[in-house]
Design a protein around this motif. Structure first.
Motif, mmCIF file in Angstrom:
data_model
loop_
_atom_site.group_PDB
_atom_site.id
_atom_site.type_symbol
_atom_site.label_atom_id
_atom_site.label_comp_id
_atom_site.label_asym_id
_atom_site.label_seq_id
_atom_site.Cartn_x
_atom_site.Cartn_y
_atom_site.Cartn_z
ATOM 1 N N ASP A 517 0.834 -1.208 0.000
ATOM 2 C CA ASP A 517 0.000 0.000 0.000
ATOM 3 C C ASP A 517 0.868 1.257 0.000
ATOM 4 O O ASP A 517 0.526 2.261 -0.646
ATOM 5 C CB ASP A 517 -0.921 -0.026 1.223
ATOM 6 N N LEU A 518 1.976 1.218 0.737
ATOM 7 C CA LEU A 518 2.902 2.357 0.726
ATOM 8 C C LEU A 518 3.494 2.561 -0.668
ATOM 9 O O LEU A 518 3.615 3.697 -1.152
ATOM 10 C CB LEU A 518 4.024 2.130 1.740
ATOM 11 N N ALA A 519 3.837 1.457 -1.322
ATOM 12 C CA ALA A 519 4.371 1.561 -2.685
ATOM 13 C C ALA A 519 3.296 2.074 -3.645
ATOM 14 O O ALA A 519 3.593 2.833 -4.579
ATOM 15 C CB ALA A 519 4.873 0.186 -3.141
ATOM 16 N N LEU A 520 2.048 1.704 -3.414
ATOM 17 C CA LEU A 520 0.945 2.196 -4.242
ATOM 18 C C LEU A 520 0.790 3.705 -4.096
ATOM 19 O O LEU A 520 0.579 4.423 -5.084
ATOM 20 C CB LEU A 520 -0.351 1.477 -3.838
ATOM 21 N N TYR A 521 0.906 4.164 -2.886
ATOM 22 C CA TYR A 521 0.801 5.613 -2.652
ATOM 23 C C TYR A 521 1.916 6.361 -3.402
ATOM 24 O O TYR A 521 1.693 7.427 -3.980
ATOM 25 C CB TYR A 521 0.873 5.900 -1.150
ATOM 26 N N ARG A 522 3.100 5.744 -3.418
ATOM 27 C CA ARG A 522 4.217 6.359 -4.140
ATOM 28 C C ARG A 522 3.941 6.365 -5.652
ATOM 29 O O ARG A 522 4.253 7.352 -6.353
ATOM 30 C CB ARG A 522 5.509 5.598 -3.840
ATOM 31 N N ALA A 523 3.343 5.292 -6.164
ATOM 32 C CA ALA A 523 3.012 5.233 -7.591
ATOM 33 C C ALA A 523 2.013 6.333 -7.948
ATOM 34 O O ALA A 523 2.107 6.950 -9.016
ATOM 35 C CB ALA A 523 2.437 3.869 -7.943
ATOM 36 N N LYS A 524 1.070 6.611 -7.059
ATOM 37 C CA LYS A 524 0.112 7.693 -7.307
ATOM 38 C C LYS A 524 0.813 9.050 -7.282
ATOM 39 O O LYS A 524 0.524 9.938 -8.099
ATOM 40 C CB LYS A 524 -0.995 7.662 -6.254
ATOM 41 N N GLU A 525 1.727 9.210 -6.337
ATOM 42 C CA GLU A 525 2.467 10.481 -6.257
ATOM 43 C C GLU A 525 3.298 10.714 -7.509
ATOM 44 O O GLU A 525 3.489 11.869 -7.931
ATOM 45 C CB GLU A 525 3.382 10.469 -5.028
ATOM 46 N N ASP A 526 3.759 9.654 -8.102
ATOM 47 C CA ASP A 526 4.629 9.765 -9.279
ATOM 48 C C ASP A 526 3.847 9.891 -10.580
ATOM 49 O O ASP A 526 4.404 9.686 -11.666
ATOM 50 C CB ASP A 526 5.576 8.560 -9.345
ATOM 51 N N GLY A 527 2.574 10.168 -10.483
ATOM 52 C CA GLY A 527 1.807 10.463 -11.686
ATOM 53 C C GLY A 527 0.792 9.434 -12.090
ATOM 54 O O GLY A 527 0.151 9.550 -13.131
ATOM 55 N N ARG A 528 0.627 8.392 -11.325
ATOM 56 C CA ARG A 528 -0.357 7.341 -11.608
ATOM 57 C C ARG A 528 -0.021 6.594 -12.903
ATOM 58 O O ARG A 528 0.895 6.960 -13.613
ATOM 59 C CB ARG A 528 -1.779 7.914 -11.675
ATOM 60 N N GLY A 529 -0.796 5.529 -13.155
ATOM 61 C CA GLY A 529 -0.586 4.753 -14.366
ATOM 62 C C GLY A 529 0.757 4.060 -14.414
ATOM 63 O O GLY A 529 1.306 3.802 -15.484
ATOM 64 N N THR A 530 1.286 3.711 -13.248
ATOM 65 C CA THR A 530 2.606 3.078 -13.202
ATOM 66 C C THR A 530 2.652 2.150 -11.993
ATOM 67 O O THR A 530 1.668 2.019 -11.255
ATOM 68 C CB THR A 530 3.722 4.130 -13.112
ATOM 69 N N TYR A 531 3.820 1.526 -11.763
ATOM 70 C CA TYR A 531 3.976 0.649 -10.613
ATOM 71 C C TYR A 531 5.260 1.014 -9.883
ATOM 72 O O TYR A 531 6.201 1.558 -10.460
ATOM 73 C CB TYR A 531 4.005 -0.826 -11.035
ATOM 74 N N ARG A 532 5.269 0.737 -8.604
ATOM 75 C CA ARG A 532 6.452 0.987 -7.776
ATOM 76 C C ARG A 532 6.632 -0.166 -6.798
ATOM 77 O O ARG A 532 5.667 -0.663 -6.222
ATOM 78 C CB ARG A 532 6.309 2.292 -6.993
ATOM 79 N N PHE A 533 7.912 -0.575 -6.618
ATOM 80 C CA PHE A 533 8.240 -1.550 -5.591
ATOM 81 C C PHE A 533 8.414 -0.830 -4.261
ATOM 82 O O PHE A 533 8.782 0.344 -4.211
ATOM 83 C CB PHE A 533 9.520 -2.301 -5.940
ATOM 84 N N PHE A 534 8.150 -1.541 -3.178
ATOM 85 C CA PHE A 534 8.356 -0.952 -1.865
ATOM 86 C C PHE A 534 9.838 -0.698 -1.627
ATOM 87 O O PHE A 534 10.684 -1.535 -1.949
ATOM 88 C CB PHE A 534 7.815 -1.881 -0.765
ATOM 89 N N GLU A 535 10.137 0.469 -1.082
ATOM 90 C CA GLU A 535 11.497 0.829 -0.688
ATOM 91 C C GLU A 535 11.478 1.262 0.762
ATOM 92 O O GLU A 535 10.465 1.764 1.269
ATOM 93 C CB GLU A 535 12.025 1.957 -1.582
ATOM 94 N N THR A 536 12.588 1.083 1.421
ATOM 95 C CA THR A 536 12.654 1.348 2.858
ATOM 96 C C THR A 536 12.235 2.768 3.200
ATOM 97 O O THR A 536 11.536 3.014 4.185
ATOM 98 C CB THR A 536 14.083 1.091 3.379
ATOM 99 N N GLY A 537 12.589 3.728 2.392
ATOM 100 C CA GLY A 537 12.255 5.118 2.691
ATOM 101 C C GLY A 537 10.770 5.421 2.640
ATOM 102 O O GLY A 537 10.321 6.426 3.195
ATOM 103 N N MET A 538 10.009 4.569 1.975
ATOM 104 C CA MET A 538 8.567 4.815 1.863
ATOM 105 C C MET A 538 7.888 4.789 3.217
ATOM 106 O O MET A 538 6.936 5.529 3.462
ATOM 107 C CB MET A 538 7.936 3.782 0.944
ATOM 108 N N ASP A 539 8.379 3.934 4.070
ATOM 109 C CA ASP A 539 7.781 3.848 5.398
ATOM 110 C C ASP A 539 7.988 5.149 6.159
ATOM 111 O O ASP A 539 7.095 5.633 6.858
ATOM 112 C CB ASP A 539 8.395 2.680 6.164
ATOM 113 N N ALA A 540 9.170 5.718 6.014
ATOM 114 C CA ALA A 540 9.447 6.996 6.674
ATOM 115 C C ALA A 540 8.567 8.100 6.108
ATOM 116 O O ALA A 540 8.052 8.951 6.847
ATOM 117 C CB ALA A 540 10.928 7.353 6.509
ATOM 118 N N ARG A 541 8.388 8.117 4.775
ATOM 119 C CA ARG A 541 7.521 9.126 4.154
ATOM 120 C C ARG A 541 6.066 8.955 4.625
ATOM 121 O O ARG A 541 5.359 9.934 4.851
ATOM 122 C CB ARG A 541 7.598 9.020 2.634
#
Length: 800
Positions: A517-541
């Motif tokens: 879910d954190l990686a999904l939120y990052r994918a939305k922040e990056d403009g949607r229509g894409t995918y992102r793997f979870f990264e350690t910094g996402m939890d901090a964000r």
């Protein structure tokens, strides 16, 4: 034996012997019939039947004896002692009653035989007591061997009579038992009479309490009639009882035949006592005899024709053992494509009752309920409950070399389509998305719908790397983003995907879903229509975002929000004609926080509603105090527009501030109109009705802007800054601005260009006939205290 035959042939009157035998037969028949009734009864009713049976049997034995004694000619005058004669009758009735009680106390044959033997002993007791009542001028000498033989004969035949009687209650067994009981009485009497030897003694005579043979004949006749009367009464009672039993049997048969369940009753030996037609139908046994057969024989016959699986003997032994142990056994079996529930219920006294219920439809309903509880009703995909179970199972089975990925999917722009075209179209779109997702995965993968437009995929592959997950994610993005044809509408949506991997990112479902879910939120922040793997910094964000949300909720109470104003200038006159109200957050610790950081969060959490209401009230209060009657423009979020109290909130803000309605301008975006066009237009018309002006912000960025201008007469359209920024460098931007300003002139709508930063942009806008402009060329947003300065200060010719 010779002595007995001599006594019977030479010393008895055969006419009276036949009469005695007839009385004995009649009494025995009634006694056996009453015995059956007593055996079929319980409690007080059984006691009544036993008493009646003992009376009939005892009187029958007594009458048989004394009629037979009348047939006996001792060769001398005889009399009978009255007390002893009556005592013999009491012995006959009493001992027969004891024998009946013993025989009816248990169904085991030794106990029944003992009861019969006691009745035989009662015959002997009556006979020898009756013989003791005989008064003759002679001594009676007994032959001990014959006496013992008479007692044994009476007891054995009486025992056999009851054993035959308990075997079965039918005419054949009743007739046999009657004959044996008659033989028991008659054989005892005449054998015992054969044991008598009379030695004359003139000194012996009768006392005063003796009765003559003539009187005894009368009494015997009375006793015989009493027996006949009791027999008639017993027959009437028996007939009535049989009628009631027949009626009960009819009712029982009717109930059994109308049962939805099959029923079969077995005795302790496993013999079929009773069954209904439903049992025959469910077990498909219409072509074979069942009544009275042993279950083991039925099973062996079925086994021989291939209609029984397993070992019949082993099955039968287990059923009988459970019945003897008193265990109620419930099991399910299959028969002719149907599912049956079988319950074996043990009975008191041995045996069991088996009920058979067709549970095929019930099982199907239970399976359907279970399916509905674990699957999404719209798409038939696994729901959150089943998905979690499958994910837990996959994690348990995964080996070290296996790759397990959780992909959280969220559809982009689905809500706009659902709100604008209605839920039926939205539901049809979700079904099609579910179908496409099913085409993207393999048989080892799982796709589920968690709710709304949220889907999740679990990818399981052996000995593969994250590139396989990336390949699946890109395939899903491509597949879901392809155009849809739904109910005559061509729809285009996108999908954002967040991915977590096991065991790197977690070893349990909660942890994997959270990180996906954190990686999904990052994918939305990056403009949607894409995918992102979870990264350690996402939890901090995410943690920082949660802290920001907490601060945002308290910001209104702490008074940290401020309203800044950016001037809007008339292009032709080059004067300020209004201000746009813009909210700013001056955090007590962090200082100024960019609107780009907190406005999306406020909209997502719904906090934009109280914040927007506060900005509206603050802007109205500020504008009412300005020295010039210029307008004030306030932005309305799509979330605010869903608030049913929006119109009343605007009215209250105007009333509280005293600001004239025509000086207030409300800016909306095309996304507001996407929600519910009819309800939205109704609210806009209501706002216009009391003088508020309506502006369409970011015009030109949507796909149906012209239809909005036709459906609602906006007071102003604002040209998006993306076109103004490239006005001097791109011909297509210039063409769009020219088209919008021309459209505004034709429709009589004011046009305002946003984001004007250079004199060149301003001059081009003036040449094209744009009505108003705002941007850093004139002034950045300023606090409310600087509004008067911006009103009076002329525009500086500088590039911001």
């Amino acid at each position: 034996m010779y002595r007995v035959l001599t006594c019977l042939t030479s010393e008895h009157d055969w006419r009276l012997v036949v009469l005695a035998g007839t009385i004995c037969w009649l009494a025995s028949a009634v006694a056996i019939s009453l015995f059956h009734r007593a055996r079929a009864s319980r409690g007080r009713t059984r006691a009544i039947w036993i008493g009646l049976d003992a009376a009939v049997g005892g009187c029958g034995i007594w009458a048989t004896h004394f009629v037979a004694m009348l047939a006996y000619d001792p060769g001398a005058g005889a009399g009978y002692s009255i007390p002893v004669t009556l005592l013999s009758l009491v012995f006959a009735i009493g001992i027969v009653a004891v024998g009946l009680c013993i025989a009816l106390s248990s169904a085991r044959w030794p106990v029944v035989a003992i009861g019969g033997a006691v009745i035989g002993a009662g015959v002997a007791a009556m006979h020898y007591t009756g013989m003791a009542a005989l008064e003759l001028p002679a001594f009676i000498v007994w032959s001990p061997g014959i006496v013992v033989t008479s007692i044994v004969l009476g007891s054995v035949f009486a025992a056999m009579a009851l054993l035959v009687a308990v075997r079965r209650d039918n005419p054949a067994h009743t007739l046999g038992a009657t004959g044996l009981l008659t033989v028991a009485i008659v054989s005892h009497h005449f054998t015992a009479m054969g044991a008598v030897t009379l030695i004359p003694d003139p000194t012996l005579g009768t006392d005063g309490l003796s009765i003559s043979p003539t009187a005894l004949s009368f009494l015997t006749a009375v006793a015989a009639f009493a027996i006949l009367g009791l027999s008639l009464l017993a027959a009437m009672i028996d007939r009535r009882a049989k009628g009631e039993l027949h009626q009960q049997k009819v009712l029982l048969d009717t109930a059994l035949d109308n049962m939805s369940q099959g029923l079969c009753m077995f005795d302790a030996d496993g013999r079929i006592l009773l069954f209904n037609q439903r049992y025959v139908e469910l077990m498909d046994r219409s072509g074979m005899p069942l009544q009275g057969r042993l279950l083991i024989d039925v099973l062996r016959e079925l086994k021989s024709v291939g209609e029984w699986d397993g070992d019949p003997d082993e099955f039968f032994a287990a059923v009988v053992a459970d019945a003897k142990a008193g265990n109620t056994v419930t099991k399910s079996i299959g028969r002719n494509g149907r599912s049956l529930r079988v319950v074996d219920q043990p009975m008191k006294g041995g045996g069991w009752v088996a009920t058979f219920e067709d549970i095929t439809e019930w099982q199907a309903a239970q399976e359907q309920i279970s399916h509905m509880a674990r699957h999404d009703a719209l798409t038939n995909l696994p729901n959150r409950t089943l998905f979690r179970e499958q994910l837990e199972k996959a994690l348990r089975l995964a080996k070290r070399s296996d790759q397990l990925a959780v992909l959280c999917l969220d559809l982009d722009h689905f809500k706009d389509i659902n709100d604008s075209l209605g839920h039926p179209v939205g539901d049809a779109l979700l079904k099609e998305v579910a179908r496409r997702l099913g085409e993207c995965i393999t048989e080892n993968d799982t796709v589920a719908r968690l709710g709304g437009d949220e889907f999740v995929i679990v990818q399981f592959c052996s000995d593969c790397d994250p590139s396989a997950v990336a390949l699946l994610a890109s395939h899903v993005v491509e597949k879901v983003s392809a155009p849809y044809e739904i109910a005559g509408h061509q729809l285009v949506i996108g999908v954002s995907i967040g991915i977590s991997l096991a065991p790197e990112d977690g070893k349990n479902p909660d942890e994997l879903l959270k990180k996906a879910d954190l990686a999904l939120y990052r994918a939305k922040e990056d403009g949607r229509g894409t995918y992102r793997f979870f990264e350690t910094g996402m939890d901090a964000r995410a943690q920082a975002r949660r802290l920001l949300e907490l601060d945002l909720r308290a910001a209104l109470q702490r008074g940290e929000f401020e309203v800044y104003y950016q001037p809007i200038r008339d292009v032709a006159k080059d004067v300020v004609v209004g201000f746009e109200a813009l909210v700013r957050w001056n955090h007590s610790l962090r200082g100024m926080i960019s609107p780009a950081n907190f406005i999306p969060l406020a909209e997502e959490t719904g906090l934009i509603v109280p914040i927007g209401d506060w900005v509206l009230r603050r802007a109205c209060i500020d504008a009412a105090q300005w020295s010039q009657d210029v307008g004030v423009a306030v932005n309305l979020s799509p979330v605010q527009f869903k608030n049913p109290n929006l119109v009343s909130t605007v009215k209250e803000a105007l009333k509280a501030s005293g600001l004239p309605a025509h000086r207030l301008e409300l800016e909306i975006t095309e996304s507001v109109l996407l929600q519910n066009s009819e309800a939205t237009l109704s609210v806009l018309h209501e706002l216009r009705a009391f003088g508020v002006r309506i502006s369409l912000d970011d015009f030109g960025t949507g796909y149906s802007s012209l239809s909005y201008l036709r459906s609602f007469p906006f007071d102003k359209i604002k040209i998006d800054r993306s076109f103004v920024t490239e006005l001097a460098t791109r011909d297509d931007s210039m063409a769009i601005v020219r088209a919008v300003t021309g459209l505004g002139k034709s429709l009589g709508i004011v046009t305002t260009a946003e984001g004007v930063e250079t004199d060149a942009q301003f001059d081009l806008l003036r040449q094209e006939g744009c009505t108003q402009a705002q941007g850093y060329l004139f002034s950045p947003p300023r606090p409310a205290a600087e509004v008067e300065t911006m009103l009076l200060k002329p525009r500086a010719r500088v590039v911001a």
